[in-house]
Design a protein around this motif. Structure first.
Motif, mmCIF file in Angstrom:
data_model
loop_
_atom_site.group_PDB
_atom_site.id
_atom_site.type_symbol
_atom_site.label_atom_id
_atom_site.label_comp_id
_atom_site.label_asym_id
_atom_site.label_seq_id
_atom_site.Cartn_x
_atom_site.Cartn_y
_atom_site.Cartn_z
ATOM 1 N N ARG A 1 0.832 -1.206 0.000
ATOM 2 C CA ARG A 1 0.000 0.000 0.000
ATOM 3 C C ARG A 1 0.866 1.255 0.000
ATOM 4 O O ARG A 1 0.606 2.208 -0.731
ATOM 5 C CB ARG A 1 -0.921 0.012 1.217
ATOM 6 N N GLY A 2 1.890 1.276 0.827
ATOM 7 C CA GLY A 2 2.786 2.430 0.898
ATOM 8 C C GLY A 2 3.471 2.699 -0.428
ATOM 9 O O GLY A 2 3.570 3.840 -0.879
ATOM 10 N N ALA A 3 3.954 1.629 -1.066
ATOM 11 C CA ALA A 3 4.649 1.779 -2.344
ATOM 12 C C ALA A 3 3.700 2.283 -3.434
ATOM 13 O O ALA A 3 4.038 3.184 -4.206
ATOM 14 C CB ALA A 3 5.271 0.449 -2.760
ATOM 15 N N ILE A 4 2.503 1.736 -3.496
ATOM 16 C CA ILE A 4 1.538 2.141 -4.516
ATOM 17 C C ILE A 4 1.158 3.613 -4.337
ATOM 18 O O ILE A 4 1.166 4.390 -5.301
ATOM 19 C CB ILE A 4 0.289 1.234 -4.475
ATOM 20 N N VAL A 5 0.839 4.005 -3.110
ATOM 21 C CA VAL A 5 0.426 5.384 -2.859
ATOM 22 C C VAL A 5 1.593 6.338 -3.103
ATOM 23 O O VAL A 5 1.425 7.401 -3.709
ATOM 24 C CB VAL A 5 -0.140 5.536 -1.426
ATOM 25 N N LEU B 1 3.793 10.533 -6.402
ATOM 26 C CA LEU B 1 4.968 11.057 -7.080
ATOM 27 C C LEU B 1 4.620 11.439 -8.521
ATOM 28 O O LEU B 1 4.955 12.530 -8.989
ATOM 29 C CB LEU B 1 6.103 10.025 -7.056
ATOM 30 N N VAL B 2 3.924 10.573 -9.214
ATOM 31 C CA VAL B 2 3.520 10.846 -10.591
ATOM 32 C C VAL B 2 2.540 12.018 -10.641
ATOM 33 O O VAL B 2 2.699 12.939 -11.454
ATOM 34 C CB VAL B 2 2.894 9.587 -11.245
ATOM 35 N N LEU B 3 1.547 12.024 -9.766
ATOM 36 C CA LEU B 3 0.548 13.090 -9.776
ATOM 37 C C LEU B 3 1.165 14.449 -9.454
ATOM 38 O O LEU B 3 0.849 15.450 -10.098
ATOM 39 C CB LEU B 3 -0.571 12.783 -8.778
ATOM 40 N N ILE B 4 2.053 14.498 -8.482
ATOM 41 C CA ILE B 4 2.692 15.763 -8.127
ATOM 42 C C ILE B 4 3.623 16.216 -9.240
ATOM 43 O O ILE B 4 3.695 17.397 -9.566
ATOM 44 C CB ILE B 4 3.416 15.645 -6.771
ATOM 45 N N ARG B 5 4.300 15.274 -9.867
ATOM 46 C CA ARG B 5 5.197 15.622 -10.987
ATOM 47 C C ARG B 5 4.400 16.205 -12.145
ATOM 48 O O ARG B 5 4.809 17.167 -12.789
ATOM 49 C CB ARG B 5 5.960 14.363 -11.424
ATOM 50 N N ILE B 6 3.228 15.648 -12.396
ATOM 51 C CA ILE B 6 2.380 16.128 -13.485
ATOM 52 C C ILE B 6 1.790 17.490 -13.146
ATOM 53 O O ILE B 6 1.612 18.338 -14.029
ATOM 54 C CB ILE B 6 1.242 15.111 -13.767
ATOM 55 N N SER B 7 1.514 17.727 -11.876
ATOM 56 C CA SER B 7 0.770 18.926 -11.478
ATOM 57 C C SER B 7 1.555 20.221 -11.619
ATOM 58 O O SER B 7 0.964 21.282 -11.723
ATOM 59 C CB SER B 7 0.267 18.797 -10.050
ATOM 60 N N ALA C 1 16.732 11.440 -13.151
ATOM 61 C CA ALA C 1 16.590 12.764 -12.533
ATOM 62 C C ALA C 1 15.733 13.673 -13.398
ATOM 63 O O ALA C 1 14.863 14.391 -12.893
ATOM 64 C CB ALA C 1 17.962 13.391 -12.294
ATOM 65 N N ASP C 2 15.962 13.651 -14.703
ATOM 66 C CA ASP C 2 15.159 14.476 -15.606
ATOM 67 C C ASP C 2 13.692 14.049 -15.586
ATOM 68 O O ASP C 2 12.793 14.888 -15.617
ATOM 69 C CB ASP C 2 15.698 14.408 -17.036
ATOM 70 N N LEU C 3 13.458 12.748 -15.535
ATOM 71 C CA LEU C 3 12.088 12.233 -15.524
ATOM 72 C C LEU C 3 11.378 12.571 -14.217
ATOM 73 O O LEU C 3 10.229 13.030 -14.223
ATOM 74 C CB LEU C 3 12.094 10.714 -15.743
ATOM 75 N N ILE C 4 12.048 12.386 -13.106
ATOM 76 C CA ILE C 4 11.422 12.585 -11.794
ATOM 77 C C ILE C 4 11.451 14.048 -11.369
ATOM 78 O O ILE C 4 10.439 14.594 -10.920
ATOM 79 C CB ILE C 4 12.081 11.677 -10.742
#
Length: 155
Positions: free
Chosen positions: A14-18, A23-29, A91-94
């Protein structure tokens, strides 16, 4: 207090999935840092933490479950930090890369709008750099959300 309702490995999953989803949502935002959040964005971040709390624990309120989740999140954060330190592509991706917002005294308004940077933020960056628009060589939106202004060399 220490009796867990779920198996230990489910807390890690659960921790890893969330963690990865956020991480993806914040990066996109966007590219803002905590100090640059508007009140609305800060509220969204605070509500995110509340919104995902049950998905992390599955309604388990044990100390053990909370410690497993905390250890998982810290471990994942350390792994991501190590990965980005060792791999430029990661690094560029994240973390992202700087974006050119303007050059030679001209602001690229289509880029500014797509990056959700206001004209006021550009003016503030120019003011902080003690640079007028006509003396601006380049202006960048950095990966961390800050704005960097480079001045033309005096002739």
């Amino acid at each position: 207090m220490f009796d867990m309702e779920l198996p230990w490995w489910e807390f890690i999953a659960r921790g890893a999935i969330v963690y990865l989803a956020l991480l993806v949502l914040i990066r996109i935002s966007g590219r803002r840092t905590v100090g640059q959040f508007t009140p609305f964005e800060l509220l969204v971040v605070m509500l995110l933490s509340e919104g995902v709390s049950n998905s992390l624990s599955g309604s388990d309120e044990s100390v053990s479950g909370g410690l497993i989740i905390a250890a998982t999140l810290i471990t994942l954060n350390m792994l991501i930090a190590t990965l980005t330190a060792r791999s430029r592509k990661a690094a560029d991706l994240i973390d992202g890369t700087p974006v050119l917002l303007g050059r030679d005294g001209k602001v690229f308004h289509h880029v500014r709008k797509s990056m959700r940077v206001s004209e006021d933020e550009i003016q503030q960056a120019l003011h902080e750099a003690d640079c007028s628009l006509d003396k601006m060589k380049c202006i960048f939106l950095e990966a961390d959300g800050s704005i960097t202004v480079l001045q033309k060399k005096p002739e």
